[in-house]
Design an enzyme around this catalytic site. Structure first.
Site, PDB file in Angstrom:
ATOM      1  N   LYS A 205       0.889  -1.177   0.030  1.00 53.72           N
ATOM      2  CA  LYS A 205      -0.026  -0.059   0.101  1.00 53.72           C
ATOM      3  C   LYS A 205       0.908   1.268  -0.046  1.00 53.72           C
ATOM      4  CE  LYS A 205      -3.897   1.871   2.727  1.00 53.72           C
ATOM      5  NZ  LYS A 205      -4.607   1.680   3.688  1.00 53.72           N
ATOM      6  N   GLU A 211      10.459  -4.859   4.683  1.00 57.35           N
ATOM      7  CA  GLU A 211      10.410  -6.062   4.329  1.00 57.35           C
ATOM      8  C   GLU A 211      10.126  -6.328   2.754  1.00 57.35           C
ATOM      9  OE1 GLU A 211       8.963  -5.190   6.682  1.00 57.35           O
ATOM     10  OE2 GLU A 211       8.996  -6.357   8.610  1.00 57.35           O
ATOM     11  N   GLY A 266      -5.246  -2.345   4.775  1.00 61.40           N
ATOM     12  CA  GLY A 266      -4.402  -3.499   4.249  1.00 61.40           C
ATOM     13  C   GLY A 266      -4.852  -4.852   4.544  1.00 61.40           C
ATOM     14  N   ARG A 267      -5.422  -4.998   5.932  1.00 59.36           N
ATOM     15  CA  ARG A 267      -5.797  -6.274   6.228  1.00 59.36           C
ATOM     16  C   ARG A 267      -7.352  -6.703   5.707  1.00 59.36           C
ATOM     17  NH1 ARG A 267      -4.694  -3.109  10.386  1.00 59.36           N
ATOM     18  NH2 ARG A 267      -6.529  -2.196  11.788  1.00 59.36           N
ATOM     19  N   GLU A 352      -4.830  -7.198  14.707  1.00 55.33           N
ATOM     20  CA  GLU A 352      -4.388  -5.680  14.302  1.00 55.33           C
ATOM     21  C   GLU A 352      -5.535  -4.864  14.277  1.00 55.33           C
ATOM     22  OE1 GLU A 352      -0.720  -5.472  11.605  1.00 55.33           O
ATOM     23  OE2 GLU A 352      -2.148  -4.563  10.325  1.00 55.33           O
ATOM     24  N   HIS A 384      -4.430 -33.522  17.448  1.00 58.50           N
ATOM     25  CA  HIS A 384      -3.398 -34.115  17.892  1.00 58.50           C
ATOM     26  C   HIS A 384      -2.323 -33.338  18.307  1.00 58.50           C
ATOM     27  CE1 HIS A 384      -4.821 -38.233  16.768  1.00 58.50           C
ATOM     28  NE2 HIS A 384      -5.882 -37.461  15.912  1.00 58.50           N
ATOM     29  N   LYS A 507       9.207  -0.966  14.515  1.00 62.50           N
ATOM     30  CA  LYS A 507       9.670  -0.815  13.042  1.00 62.50           C
ATOM     31  C   LYS A 507      10.918   0.344  13.150  1.00 62.50           C
ATOM     32  CE  LYS A 507       5.539  -0.905  10.178  1.00 62.50           C
ATOM     33  NZ  LYS A 507       4.759  -0.197   9.319  1.00 62.50           N
TER      34      LYS A 507
HETATM   35  O1  F6P Z   1       1.932  -4.635   9.655  1.00 58.31           O
HETATM   36  C1  F6P Z   1       1.812  -3.045   9.623  1.00 58.31           C
HETATM   37  C2  F6P Z   1       1.323  -3.041   8.249  1.00 58.31           C
HETATM   38  O2  F6P Z   1       0.925  -1.565   8.098  1.00 58.31           O
HETATM   39  C3  F6P Z   1       0.103  -3.781   8.053  1.00 58.31           C
HETATM   40  O3  F6P Z   1      -1.176  -3.282   8.431  1.00 58.31           O
HETATM   41  C4  F6P Z   1      -0.001  -3.867   6.480  1.00 58.31           C
HETATM   42  O4  F6P Z   1      -1.002  -4.823   5.928  1.00 58.31           O
HETATM   43  C5  F6P Z   1       1.544  -4.278   6.324  1.00 58.31           C
HETATM   44  O5  F6P Z   1       2.038  -3.509   7.339  1.00 58.31           O
HETATM   45  C6  F6P Z   1       2.133  -3.824   4.867  1.00 58.31           C
HETATM   46  O6  F6P Z   1       2.096  -2.587   4.375  1.00 58.31           O
HETATM   47  P1  F6P Z   1       2.200  -2.219   3.002  1.00 58.31           P
HETATM   48  O7  F6P Z   1       1.067  -2.735   2.265  1.00 58.31           O
HETATM   49  O8  F6P Z   1       2.171  -0.604   3.150  1.00 58.31           O
HETATM   50  O9  F6P Z   1       3.442  -2.627   2.447  1.00 58.31           O
END
Ligand code: F6P
Length: 541
Positions: A205, A211, A266-267, A352, A384, A507
């Protein structure tokens, strides 16, 4: 008004004193219509919530709380595009992404539906081109592998759905996911892939998430090392983002960017362009079915009265368990292997969203609990592993069993699998609710010293959701059901379910520590424990 000061809430407190300890065996006893009264259908989902420690009166009082907390008004405000994500001043409109009607949806005076339809059309055209070989790699070869790079909400939904709908996927395209900054995931994913036939979908987003950007940069290096020309990036990278500038800066042509908007959390984003990898896997028609399923539940949530509203009922039962019975954790237990990532998906969806301790008006919450700890594994594997604790542990776990009447894998000779799977699901819910008394154990001839070990106290709450068959349409319903359940609970707890400030501090600290690790900086600014860890790491390196 503070939640716990509400007269409706206080009535529930008193009521808890009256029925809190009643056993499900007694609650069911002599009540021939309980299963009927405490179950309902919504779209294709049948939900049985009778194995919860609730009575008719409990439910009435819970509905009163929902009304007092203006759940219906807040729901309508969400659907209408009001900026209910107040800390970020954003509308919350994942429902617009799957709106199948002609209804216009306005944000800041602008109807968002034409944009939604335009991006969906872009996704369809792109998917068709990849499927029919019109879109090719730099050397002219057809794409065989998609690698979706993204994390959190930009990963968990697509992973969950592509796994859940594997049965419907094209055999001609393999879809892989890389989320972790741990280079192992990238390395293991690309180990068998050919750069000439691999297409990366970078999903973020913000297009700033460390990452994702680190993995995307590594992917670019891997591609260029093999193909040797910057031009190749255009054939092998597309982006899904709200940030066109950052996408262009990365080197991706913004014509190959699939847009979404700040009103998609995002979620809650898998029905947006974030679901591009899903569409690439299952095709546009099946993706549309998924949206239609979500829409069916959206409509139910919007129009059904509270007393017949499945997301509302499941949310209220959850509130009862969390806030009155002190059950702080929920297990999602799908009895379908295809749903093996469903618990992980709603772990983020729920935790979240509702793992908050500040109200929308900025007050710290000190006198009630909010979001439960959510986890789970598919049945019967879980049985199990951790069911021992669920049945006999000192702490209670509220369980949601999710199963399908028909299996997608029932060839000749395998009919028993699905029947046994279902029998296990029903049996677990039965055992949790009703248990086995010391008298029943003794009647089996168990020696006295083992009786207590073999007693099942029962009285452990669960819901069972039963659907006809796992299809894109029913999966869509299930996803929207849980989304709306989370919404209702957030509304009652008075929190903002749509921000996530709790992920920021870690972060920021990671960035500082990363600089220290690179530059052999002084450890002075750190606390004692972190200093010792960094020093030990340096030594071990
Ligand atoms: O974990 C935090 C967060 O902001 C989530 O809400 C989001 O889904 C994820 O990081 C990834 O964010 P982006 O889509 O901006 O890379």
């Amino acid at each position: 008004m503070d939640l716990t000061a509400l007269p409706e809430w206080q009535k529930l407190q008193e009521h808890k004193g009256e029925i809190g300890q009643r056993h499900l065996r007694d609650i069911f006893w002599g009540d021939a219509t309980r299963a009927e009264r405490f179950s309902l259908h919504a779209a294709d989902i049948f939900a049985d919530y009778s194995k919860n420690r609730v009575t008719d009166q409990t439910m009435e009082l819970l509905f009163d709380v929902a009304r007092a907390r203006q759940v219906e008004q807040l729901r309508d405000a969400m659907y209408a595009g009001e900026k209910i994500n107040t800390t970020e001043q954003r509308a919350v409109l994942h429902t617009a992404l799957r709106n199948q009607s002609e209804r216009q949806v306005f944000v800041d005076g602008r109807d968002v539906m034409p944009d939604v339809r335009r991006v969906l059309q872009h996704m369809r055209e792109f998917t068709a081109r990849v499927w029919n070989g019109d879109w090719r790699g730099y050397t002219g070869k057809q794409i065989t592998d998609i690698v979706s790079i993204g994390i959190g909400g930009s990963n968990l939904g697509p992973v969950m759905v592509t796994e859940a709908l594997r049965h419907y996927a094209t055999p001609h395209l393999a879809v892989h996911f890389v989320s972790n900054i741990d280079g192992t995931q990238f390395s293991e994913t690309i180990r068998t892939l050919n750069p000439e036939t691999t297409l990366f979908v970078v999903v973020s987003k913000t297009f700033t998430t460390d990452e994702t950007m680190t993995n995307a940069a590594t992917a670019k290096k891997w591609l260029l090392a093999a193909l040797g020309d910057e031009q190749a990036v255009a054939n092998h990278f597309v982006a899904v983002s709200t940030n066109a500038q950052a996408v262009a800066a990365f080197g991706i042509d913004t014509a190959n960017m699939f847009e979404f908007w700040d009103w998609v959390g995002g979620r809650y984003s898998l029905a947006s362009a974030v679901g591009l990898s899903i569409m690439l896997a299952i095709g546009a028609e099946q993706f549309d079915e998924l949206l239609r399923g979500m829409y069916a539940m959206d409509v139910h949530f919007k129009i059904a009265p509270l007393e017949q509203n499945m997301p509302v009922i499941l949310a209220l039962v959850g509130i009862w368990n969390t806030n009155f019975l002190g059950i702080k954790t929920e297990a999602l237990l799908p009895y379908d292997q295809y749903l093996h990532r469903f618990p992980a998906y709603f772990q983020q969806g729920n935790m979240e969203s509702n793992g908050k301790s500040v109200t929308k008006t900025g007050q710290f919450i000190t006198d009630y609990s909010t979001g439960p700890i959510v986890w789970g594994e598919p049945g019967t594997n879980g049985q199990h592993a951790f069911y021992q604790l669920i049945h006999q542990g000192t702490d209670m776990v509220a369980c949601d069993f999710i199963g399908f009447a028909q299996s997608l894998n029932n060839p000749d000779g395998m009919e028993t699998h699905h029947r046994k799977l279902t029998a296990n699901m029903f049996a677990q819910a039965q055992a949790l609710a009703f248990g086995k008394t010391p008298d029943e154990v003794r009647a089996e001839g168990v020696p006295a010293e083992l009786v207590n070990h073999k007693v099942f106290h029962g009285n452990r709450p669960s819901n069972t959701l039963l659907l006809p068959k796992l299809t894109p349409y029913t999966l869509g319903q299930l996803i929207a059901l849980y989304e709306h359940k989370i919404f209702v609970q957030g509304a009652i707890w008075g929190i903002n379910s749509f921000d996530q400030w709790g992920v920021e501090l870690g972060k920021k600290l990671a960035k500082d520590i990363d600089t220290t690790l690179q530059n052999v900086d002084s450890l002075e600014p750190y606390d004692q424990s972190t200093r010792a860890l960094i020093a030990a790491w340096r030594q071990l390196q």
